[in-house]
Design an enzyme around this catalytic site. Structure first.
Site, mmCIF file in Angstrom:
data_model
loop_
_atom_site.group_PDB
_atom_site.id
_atom_site.type_symbol
_atom_site.label_atom_id
_atom_site.label_comp_id
_atom_site.label_asym_id
_atom_site.label_seq_id
_atom_site.Cartn_x
_atom_site.Cartn_y
_atom_site.Cartn_z
ATOM 1 C CD GLU A 128 27.267 1.369 5.695
ATOM 2 O OE1 GLU A 128 27.835 0.576 4.920
ATOM 3 O OE2 GLU A 128 27.611 1.531 6.876
ATOM 4 C CG HIS A 133 -2.045 2.812 3.068
ATOM 5 N ND1 HIS A 133 -3.361 3.144 2.819
ATOM 6 C CD2 HIS A 133 -2.072 1.751 3.913
ATOM 7 C CE1 HIS A 133 -4.147 2.322 3.509
ATOM 8 N NE2 HIS A 133 -3.402 1.473 4.176
#
Lengths: 234, 234, 234, 234
Positions: free
Chosen positions: B136, B115
């Site tokens: 990246e 969550h």
């Protein structure tokens, strides 16, 4: 009572100390802020934190232990009939009347009070109530209703509204008692109250439940503040 | 099965517990939120977290263990043919049909559900998909394609687009099953799905890979939210 | 070399592992991101992290060990003359040519590479350089000048400007080598370079210094981003 | 003094080391930033951190120990008459004249100096003073007044104003001495001073008090910055 000591990590005194340490590292109880209370349902003893102790260093010997004495005279400063049966060389938390009110009127066996920044900030964004719905985490919160068959607490559903009332702060914490009782009356299903520019009080039938409610509320407050910053309507 | 116990820190039950603890401290699984599932590829046993347990306190004895039984009758509530061979005195995670769907349809041996606040917030900023490229960290994510020679998963390149589909939440987690299957069909290379106002599901061929994907996605979601706050076009 | 093992917590292999763990918990090296290299000044061995390993779980046996061999043929993929004298069953970090360049050209005995969110975000706010001055923490950074009498590095003063060049990312990390060499030439006093949408490389004469520089830079990047959010001119 | 060593976790040298480690993990003392000083009220020895040591690695043997010598000649660089009775092979913190000033003029037995980002940012939002009131956490701060009966420090009330003066930074920390003395004169009740683009100094009658003040101030600075971001008038 001569001393508080138990090797059981689930003993109320040990739980208060380990949770105080955990809450300190969550930055909910900095600078000795915050407090906690647990009622042991087998002995009916109530364990309450002292004031002025660094929460990450709290030890069982620092806690107060109270027991009910129906014959005790009540007065304005001691509105609930409890005897202190163990006291450390420290002041008892100024919140203790509020904690006893939760134990007495809400059937709560645990009360957690923090100064989390989320709880302070939300009271500057909302006036009388904080309301939120359509968040999965709401399902960890109690509805206040019980299943008619099993007698177990029913939690809120995803679409339900979670309402946390907000009250104004007072110079002394025990002066919040009347406002708290008003909340009990007006919001019978509430398990928490926000105090403006101060923090959050959360109560529950067990310390585990109170901790889960407290964690879930703080998470929801944090989300609501971030949503506000991102201009997302709550 | 009488009990779950192993001294091997890499045993699925121990990994679920240590990662649950780690994810709690990342604030991904507060208030008992989140869940996890691992399929042991030698025994084919599937280990699934229960609901209602504080994630930092999860123990192997709290987990469910399931095994496949092709003869089992399937129905709406149990759409996959599995027998429970170990059950703690707790409810199984409401996510378990979703976990089994990942194990069955995606060759996943691990599924992580959190969550995280980033995962909830991003679903309020994006509608049907979260897309990001030229980062990246994307290189830690799988492309869904395999190297024709080695048969190994190929990861995304820096310039590739990472797409995570977003589905709407439902009152009960198992009701997300149809939406999840739609995702499997429409996004065959996806290894994750965001559930609006709820959280994130991530699956992978091993628990290590699923954890790396989950960590990388949360990092990218966090970056995207901060970029939004800084008015930087993603 | 048969194995890497030392009980000395200051052994390069142990330092890489303990710092990798610390940097993971700083959220600088999530999802196997980041890398590190240390040259042992007594043996001249260079210890380099592998790719694909979770940084909080890195162990000495996972590291590569290289030693210089002036007779070795150099080529485009191995531009520096080093022999691998210990290799784990893992790929060496794709950054290794960059690390060797720092060891060869900058007299650096340690190089740290992270994917910190601050380092990625700052490259989206600044173009060719990140400059900051009038911050106390700048005093922890090297000026590149040496005291003519003692020969010791002189740090920057409070009013000095700290300049960190920014280069564009390339699909493969080893393709950054030319840009890095350009930085060495154009910014001879720099001890760090930011790679857009990627992260930060920091080098120093010792791993302690490199760590202090890396920590200070990330702190200054974080401050600069918050200043930007608060509309404070840097 | 030959060495500093004690098994008592409450010994000043041990407290400085454990708090330095804690403050490092709070990100208040990154890159060797920050410093601390404690006066042992039984021996009157003053323990001061060295410069250049990573705060999470500080050990008792790294600390300086000073003792008062009224006969000592004072000069511009050593404005207080103290002898060094234990010195490690490290430079003493450049803050030491400031620490001694607090010990001498403010009856402080402990001084904490950090580079917390909140403390730097707040000096870019406020000019000469940071003022805040109507926050519960203010009640953890000293008023500077004493109870005429008990002689004990009285803390601020919820409605009181907490004022923390802000001074401009100087290239060398010891050059802040005059500004600090001005603060002592102009703000006799202050227990802290902010240094622009530098950090925070906090002093107290005990290290416990100084730590509680420091924690409470940083919490209030953090709240004030978030209020600013949310366009809430402080």
């Amino acid at each position: 009572m001569d001393s508080i000591h138990s090797f059981d990590s689930r003993h109320p005194a040990n739980l208060i100390c380990s949770l105080s340490n955990q809450f300190f590292h969550k930055e909910w109880c900095l600078g000795t802020g915050g407090a906690m209370s647990i009622r042991d349902t087998t002995t009916n003893y109530i364990y309450i934190t002292p004031s002025g102790v660094q929460k990450e260093l709290m030890q069982p010997k620092d806690l107060y232990v109270l027991t009910k004495n129906e014959n005790k005279n009540k007065n304005r400063n001691q509105p609930y009939p409890y005897d202190i049966i163990y006291s450390p060389p420290l002041k008892i938390s100024d919140c203790s009347p509020l904690f006893l009110a939760c134990h007495e009127h809400k059937d709560a066996n645990a009360v957690i009070h923090t100064h989390s920044q989320n709880s302070v900030l939300i009271t500057l964004l909302f006036d009388k109530e904080f309301n939120i719905s359509n968040m999965e985490q709401i399902k960890a919160m109690p509805s206040g209703r019980k299943d008619p068959e099993t007698g177990k607490q029913i939690n809120l559903s995803f679409n339900d509204n979670l309402c946390i009332p907000i009250i104004d702060n007072r110079p002394h914490e025990h002066d919040l008692l009347n406002s708290l009782k008003d909340v009990f009356e007006k919001y019978p299903n509430a398990c928490a109250v926000l105090v403006r520019r101060h923090g959050l009080f959360v109560w529950g039938p067990t310390i585990d439940k109170a901790k889960i409610y407290n964690e879930s509320i703080d998470y929801l407050l944090g989300l609501a503040i971030k949503m506000h910053q991102l201009n997302i309507h709550i």
